[in-house]
Design a protein around this motif. Structure first.
Motif, PDB file in Angstrom:
ATOM      1  N   SER A 231      14.292   0.470  16.278  1.00 29.91           N
ATOM      2  CA  SER A 231      12.958   0.648  16.828  1.00 29.91           C
ATOM      3  C   SER A 231      12.004   1.011  15.692  1.00 29.91           C
ATOM      4  CB  SER A 231      12.955   1.737  17.898  1.00 29.91           C
ATOM      5  OG  SER A 231      13.335   2.977  17.327  1.00 29.91           O
ATOM      6  N   THR A 232      10.723   1.009  15.984  1.00 32.63           N
ATOM      7  CA  THR A 232       9.686   1.129  14.958  1.00 32.63           C
ATOM      8  C   THR A 232       9.845   2.353  14.057  1.00 32.63           C
ATOM      9  OG1 THR A 232       8.137  -0.021  16.411  1.00 32.63           O
ATOM     10  CG2 THR A 232       7.197   1.249  14.592  1.00 32.63           C
ATOM     11  N   LYS A 233      10.089   3.505  14.642  1.00 34.98           N
ATOM     12  CA  LYS A 233      10.090   4.751  13.882  1.00 34.98           C
ATOM     13  C   LYS A 233      11.449   5.120  13.298  1.00 34.98           C
ATOM     14  CE  LYS A 233       6.333   6.703  16.692  1.00 34.98           C
ATOM     15  NZ  LYS A 233       5.940   7.812  17.594  1.00 34.98           N
ATOM     16  N   PHE A 234      12.505   4.436  13.732  1.00 33.77           N
ATOM     17  CA  PHE A 234      13.847   4.885  13.358  1.00 33.77           C
ATOM     18  C   PHE A 234      14.131   4.864  11.859  1.00 33.77           C
ATOM     19  CE2 PHE A 234      18.285   4.174  12.326  1.00 33.77           C
ATOM     20  CZ  PHE A 234      18.873   5.288  12.916  1.00 33.77           C
ATOM     21  N   PRO A 235      13.853   3.770  11.133  1.00 33.11           N
ATOM     22  CA  PRO A 235      14.258   3.751   9.710  1.00 33.11           C
ATOM     23  C   PRO A 235      13.715   4.918   8.910  1.00 33.11           C
ATOM     24  CG  PRO A 235      13.623   1.559  10.430  1.00 33.11           C
ATOM     25  CD  PRO A 235      13.233   2.497  11.536  1.00 33.11           C
ATOM     26  N   GLN A 236      12.445   5.236   9.094  1.00 36.25           N
ATOM     27  CA  GLN A 236      11.861   6.347   8.346  1.00 36.25           C
ATOM     28  C   GLN A 236      12.427   7.689   8.792  1.00 36.25           C
ATOM     29  OE1 GLN A 236       7.876   4.344   9.104  1.00 36.25           O
ATOM     30  NE2 GLN A 236       7.344   5.687   7.400  1.00 36.25           N
ATOM     31  N   THR A 237      12.650   7.833  10.100  1.00 33.23           N
ATOM     32  CA  THR A 237      13.215   9.080  10.619  1.00 33.23           C
ATOM     33  C   THR A 237      14.625   9.300  10.092  1.00 33.23           C
ATOM     34  OG1 THR A 237      11.894   8.894  12.639  1.00 33.23           O
ATOM     35  CG2 THR A 237      13.810  10.342  12.719  1.00 33.23           C
ATOM     36  N   TRP A 238      15.431   8.253  10.108  1.00 37.08           N
ATOM     37  CA  TRP A 238      16.842   8.391   9.736  1.00 37.08           C
ATOM     38  C   TRP A 238      17.013   8.578   8.232  1.00 37.08           C
ATOM     39  CZ3 TRP A 238      20.825   5.242   7.403  1.00 37.08           C
ATOM     40  CH2 TRP A 238      22.132   5.697   7.681  1.00 37.08           C
ATOM     41  N   THR A 239      16.205   7.874   7.438  1.00 35.43           N
ATOM     42  CA  THR A 239      16.371   7.935   5.983  1.00 35.43           C
ATOM     43  C   THR A 239      15.491   8.974   5.313  1.00 35.43           C
ATOM     44  OG1 THR A 239      14.655   6.257   5.590  1.00 35.43           O
ATOM     45  CG2 THR A 239      16.911   5.473   5.932  1.00 35.43           C
ATOM     46  N   GLU A 240      14.440   9.428   6.019  1.00 38.31           N
ATOM     47  CA  GLU A 240      13.430  10.339   5.463  1.00 38.31           C
ATOM     48  C   GLU A 240      12.703   9.702   4.274  1.00 38.31           C
ATOM     49  OE1 GLU A 240      15.436  14.020   4.638  1.00 38.31           O
ATOM     50  OE2 GLU A 240      15.527  14.588   6.747  1.00 38.31           O
ATOM     51  N   VAL A 241      12.583   8.385   4.305  1.00 40.38           N
ATOM     52  CA  VAL A 241      11.791   7.638   3.330  1.00 40.38           C
ATOM     53  C   VAL A 241      10.432   7.368   3.964  1.00 40.38           C
ATOM     54  CG1 VAL A 241      11.595   5.492   2.024  1.00 40.38           C
ATOM     55  CG2 VAL A 241      13.817   6.628   2.236  1.00 40.38           C
ATOM     56  N   SER A 242       9.362   7.523   3.188  1.00 43.15           N
ATOM     57  CA  SER A 242       8.019   7.526   3.771  1.00 43.15           C
ATOM     58  C   SER A 242       7.539   6.179   4.284  1.00 43.15           C
ATOM     59  CB  SER A 242       7.009   8.056   2.753  1.00 43.15           C
ATOM     60  OG  SER A 242       7.007   7.244   1.585  1.00 43.15           O
ATOM     61  N   SER A 243       8.029   5.071   3.729  1.00 45.14           N
ATOM     62  CA  SER A 243       7.556   3.759   4.160  1.00 45.14           C
ATOM     63  C   SER A 243       8.665   2.988   4.866  1.00 45.14           C
ATOM     64  CB  SER A 243       7.064   2.939   2.971  1.00 45.14           C
ATOM     65  OG  SER A 243       8.147   2.449   2.207  1.00 45.14           O
ATOM     66  N   THR A 244       8.269   2.115   5.772  1.00 44.01           N
ATOM     67  CA  THR A 244       9.264   1.330   6.501  1.00 44.01           C
ATOM     68  C   THR A 244      10.039   0.382   5.587  1.00 44.01           C
ATOM     69  OG1 THR A 244       8.014   1.465   8.571  1.00 44.01           O
ATOM     70  CG2 THR A 244       9.612  -0.324   8.377  1.00 44.01           C
ATOM     71  N   PRO A 245       9.389  -0.403   4.705  1.00 41.31           N
ATOM     72  CA  PRO A 245      10.174  -1.279   3.827  1.00 41.31           C
ATOM     73  C   PRO A 245      11.148  -0.501   2.938  1.00 41.31           C
ATOM     74  CG  PRO A 245       7.863  -1.915   3.797  1.00 41.31           C
ATOM     75  CD  PRO A 245       7.940  -0.602   4.513  1.00 41.31           C
ATOM     76  N   GLY A 246      10.686   0.633   2.396  1.00 40.93           N
ATOM     77  CA  GLY A 246      11.567   1.454   1.577  1.00 40.93           C
ATOM     78  C   GLY A 246      12.731   2.007   2.367  1.00 40.93           C
ATOM     79  N   ALA A 247      12.476   2.365   3.626  1.00 36.81           N
ATOM     80  CA  ALA A 247      13.543   2.882   4.483  1.00 36.81           C
ATOM     81  C   ALA A 247      14.592   1.819   4.776  1.00 36.81           C
ATOM     82  CB  ALA A 247      12.947   3.413   5.786  1.00 36.81           C
ATOM     83  N   LEU A 248      14.170   0.562   4.906  1.00 34.56           N
ATOM     84  CA  LEU A 248      15.130  -0.520   5.143  1.00 34.56           C
ATOM     85  C   LEU A 248      16.037  -0.714   3.924  1.00 34.56           C
ATOM     86  CD1 LEU A 248      12.934  -3.193   6.984  1.00 34.56           C
ATOM     87  CD2 LEU A 248      14.383  -1.396   7.961  1.00 34.56           C
ATOM     88  N   VAL A 249      15.452  -0.621   2.726  1.00 35.24           N
ATOM     89  CA  VAL A 249      16.262  -0.680   1.506  1.00 35.24           C
ATOM     90  C   VAL A 249      17.253   0.483   1.477  1.00 35.24           C
ATOM     91  CG1 VAL A 249      16.201  -0.470  -1.015  1.00 35.24           C
ATOM     92  CG2 VAL A 249      14.545  -1.937   0.152  1.00 35.24           C
ATOM     93  N   SER A 250      16.786   1.661   1.846  1.00 34.39           N
ATOM     94  CA  SER A 250      17.654   2.836   1.871  1.00 34.39           C
ATOM     95  C   SER A 250      18.814   2.648   2.836  1.00 34.39           C
ATOM     96  CB  SER A 250      16.833   4.072   2.260  1.00 34.39           C
ATOM     97  OG  SER A 250      17.653   5.227   2.315  1.00 34.39           O
ATOM     98  N   MET A 251      18.549   2.051   3.998  1.00 36.35           N
ATOM     99  CA  MET A 251      19.623   1.828   4.971  1.00 36.35           C
ATOM    100  C   MET A 251      20.688   0.900   4.401  1.00 36.35           C
ATOM    101  SD  MET A 251      17.672   1.648   8.680  1.00 36.35           S
ATOM    102  CE  MET A 251      19.246   1.537   9.568  1.00 36.35           C
ATOM    103  N   LEU A 252      20.280  -0.161   3.710  1.00 39.71           N
ATOM    104  CA  LEU A 252      21.259  -1.069   3.120  1.00 39.71           C
ATOM    105  C   LEU A 252      22.064  -0.387   2.019  1.00 39.71           C
ATOM    106  CD1 LEU A 252      19.224  -4.403   2.972  1.00 39.71           C
ATOM    107  CD2 LEU A 252      21.275  -3.972   4.318  1.00 39.71           C
ATOM    108  N   LEU A 253      21.430   0.510   1.278  1.00 38.83           N
ATOM    109  CA  LEU A 253      22.148   1.232   0.234  1.00 38.83           C
ATOM    110  C   LEU A 253      23.129   2.243   0.823  1.00 38.83           C
ATOM    111  CD1 LEU A 253      19.237   1.823  -2.314  1.00 38.83           C
ATOM    112  CD2 LEU A 253      21.160   0.225  -2.550  1.00 38.83           C
TER     113      LEU A 253
END
Length: 402
Positions: A231-253
């Motif tokens: 969902s929209t807010k999940f990547p940033q919430t889960w990774t604590e990365v400020s931007s959505t694209p950066g959070a997606l990179v963090s999830m893959l890492l």
């Protein structure tokens, strides 16, 4: 009809480190309605089976002119009672698209539970693996649909007694996983889901996880995921990365097994990062934030149908996070005329149902994302999560399937 259109040049390198020709730096996917007949739609993938484990419920959908203020007394303008629940909705969508769908969940032996089973059976969802409790109550959800803002507010009451891993026998689990093409979890029944995920992983069956929000057991399930839809807010919430694209990179890492992650953005469409199957050593690093802005400028904002633009395979860098080799995709949502937009309940479930189909059909992301967006758009044109779910013969889907 599918039309692939190239866009103006960008300073990206190919996998060999050489500047790419202008015609190859970005690809865009565009869909146009055509005179293609329904007969031209290819058959669904042979013997494709999707197994889902998660939420099932009865939805009580009340439409109101506007959401009430505290202590207000208002009247609904319409009422609809229909089956719901994330997993049940997504599997209904997948079944209407042509997949063989199996659901693991739990209901009570009450009128609501019986109604849910009948509704799923009518849509071709295999309910033989559902657990039916002799006592208690089936899950249900009150949904308030605001006619003014076209939003919905959900009040969920869990089923009782809750589902436990011991409710599902080992033989039933093995039967449910037999010949499964993919397994899907919405993380509603996390203990049972984790048991199934371990066995699916052992059998090398791909797993898709719906990361709607932080839930008990989600972190454990994500370790088994091959695909994640957020969902929209999940990547940033889960990774604590400020931007959505950066959070997606963090999830893959953080999740080395993950092949791709998608975040849905409502009317703004979706973003997807796909991990490259092989490392591209010669490719330069590209800041993913800048790359996204470039994609936005290359996207055709005039079309009402869902589209997708993507980068070439490169090293996607997120400042303060790291770098992952892969591709960035920007998908748009269908632009639904205001007089056709009825209810967004279950739009995310419809999107996931279409992604499950696309994975089983071997669709490329450039085709998968517009297809899933179109399916979700269809679902928003009727009250409830399932009423508007299209069948694969729906003329609105024909251009995405041929």
């Amino acid at each position: 009809m599918l039309c692939f259109t190239h866009v103006p040049p960008l300073p990206l390198f190919s996998t060999s480190g050489i500047y790419l020709p202008a015609s190859r730096r970005f690809t865009s996917f565009r869909t146009r309605m055509s005179s293609s007949s329904v007969d031209s739609v290819p058959p669904p993938p042979d013997n494709a089976i999707v197994l889902g484990c998660g939420g099932i419920a009865v939805d009580f959908l009340a439409t109101v002119d506007s959401y009430p203020q505290p202590d207000d007394k208002i009247r609904s303008t319409s009422l609809k009672v229909q089956g719901g629940g994330n997993a049940a909705n997504a599997l209904t969508c997948a079944a209407r698209l042509g997949l063989n769908s199996r659901l693991i969940s739990k209901v009570a032996n009450d009128s609501q539970g019986k109604g849910m089973l009948e509704e799923l059976d009518a849509d071709g969802v295999d309910t033989s693996f559902l657990v039916v409790s002799k006592e208690g109550n089936s899950p249900f959800t009150y949904i308030i649909v605001d006619n003014q803002t076209k939003t919905r507010t959900c009040i969920h009451t869990p089923g009782d007694p809750p589902m436990l891993p011991t409710d599902l026998s080992q033989s039933s689990m093995f039967s449910a996983l037999d010949r499964a093409s993919i397994v899907y979890f919405d993380v509603r029944l996390h203990e049972t889901a984790l048991m199934i995920a371990k066995e699916a992983s052992r059998k090398k069956i791909p797993i898709l996880v719906d990361a709607e929000k932080k839930r008990d057991g989600l972190d454990e399930l994500l370790q088994f995921a091959d695909y994640v839809v957020c969902s929209t807010k999940f990547p940033q919430t889960w990774t604590e990365v400020s931007s959505t694209p950066g959070a997606l990179v963090s999830m893959l890492l953080r999740l080395p097994k993950l092949k791709f992650v998608i975040v849905t953005l409502g009317e703004e469409g979706c973003l997807m990062v796909q991990r490259a199957s092989t490392e591209v050593f010669e490719s330069q690093e590209i800041d993913i934030e800048s790359l996204l802005e470039t994609l936005k400028h290359r996207n055709d904002s005039t079309t009402t149908f869902p589209t997708c633009v993507s980068s070439e395979t490169t090293k996607l860098k997120a400042n303060g996070v790291g770098t992952v080799t892969g591709r960035l995709f920007l998908g748009t949502a269908e632009k639904i005329p205001p007089d056709e937009l009825v209810d967004t309940t279950g739009a995310g479930d419809a999107f996931i149902g279409a992604v499950l189909y696309a994975i089983c059909a071997g669709m490329h992301p450039e085709k998968m994302l517009p297809f899933a967006a179109q399916v979700a758009g269809c679902s928003c044109r009727a009250m409830g999560a399932r009423t508007g779910l299209p069948h694969r013969a729906d003329p609105r889907l024909v251009p995405f399937l041929v």
